[in-house]
Design an enzyme around this catalytic site. Sequence first.
Site, PDB file in Angstrom:
ATOM      1  N   ASN A   7     -69.525  72.402  24.093  1.00 46.30           N
ATOM      2  CA  ASN A   7     -70.894  72.625  23.636  1.00 46.30           C
ATOM      3  C   ASN A   7     -71.779  72.409  24.861  1.00 46.30           C
ATOM      4  O   ASN A   7     -71.956  71.272  25.304  1.00 46.30           O
ATOM      5  CB  ASN A   7     -71.259  71.649  22.517  1.00 46.30           C
ATOM      6  N   ARG A   9     -74.794  72.179  25.305  1.00 45.05           N
ATOM      7  CA  ARG A   9     -75.964  71.298  25.109  1.00 45.05           C
ATOM      8  C   ARG A   9     -75.583  69.829  25.078  1.00 45.05           C
ATOM      9  O   ARG A   9     -76.466  68.964  25.067  1.00 45.05           O
ATOM     10  CB  ARG A   9     -76.700  71.679  23.835  1.00 45.05           C
ATOM     11  N   CYS A  10     -74.292  69.545  25.066  1.00 43.79           N
ATOM     12  CA  CYS A  10     -73.813  68.159  24.992  1.00 43.79           C
ATOM     13  C   CYS A  10     -73.532  67.639  26.396  1.00 43.79           C
ATOM     14  O   CYS A  10     -72.741  68.224  27.139  1.00 43.79           O
ATOM     15  CB  CYS A  10     -72.539  68.113  24.138  1.00 43.79           C
ATOM     16  N   SER A  11     -74.151  66.532  26.761  1.00 46.45           N
ATOM     17  CA  SER A  11     -73.968  65.991  28.109  1.00 46.45           C
ATOM     18  C   SER A  11     -72.517  65.575  28.364  1.00 46.45           C
ATOM     19  O   SER A  11     -71.995  65.773  29.463  1.00 46.45           O
ATOM     20  CB  SER A  11     -74.907  64.809  28.354  1.00 46.45           C
ATOM     21  N   ARG A  14     -70.563  68.709  29.083  1.00 47.03           N
ATOM     22  CA  ARG A  14     -70.873  69.214  30.431  1.00 47.03           C
ATOM     23  C   ARG A  14     -70.189  68.363  31.494  1.00 47.03           C
ATOM     24  O   ARG A  14     -69.667  68.878  32.479  1.00 47.03           O
ATOM     25  CB  ARG A  14     -72.387  69.246  30.662  1.00 47.03           C
TER      26      ARG A  14
END
Length: 113
Positions: A7, A9-11, A14
């Site tokens: 995802n 948007r998920c730190s 990433r």
Amino acid sequence: MTTLYHNPRCSKSRQALQLLEEEGETIEIVKYLENPPTHQELKQVIELLGIDPIKLVRTQEPDWRENYKGKNLTNEEVIDAMIQHPKLIERPIAIKGTHAVVGRPPERVLDIL
């Protein structure tokens, strides 16, 4: 090659991706929110992880609390809930061969290399 259920948007997701890239790993990115796995695909991932389906659920998500919390669900029903609401799937998940890990913390993805 490592498959990463990701995802953007998920730190944590990433960070896991960055760690794999830094290791020079070839990565197949699966954006599971845009293209949710099938029931059978998710069941296979859960088997590779060696966990009960409920352990892969983000139980603090509103979709879980509003629709499933407190209900006595079978494993198949839990998997169906994650398919219906992909946000419920814990992330990131890294898979290489017959090994899989949930990247919490992100450094765990390195365990499968």
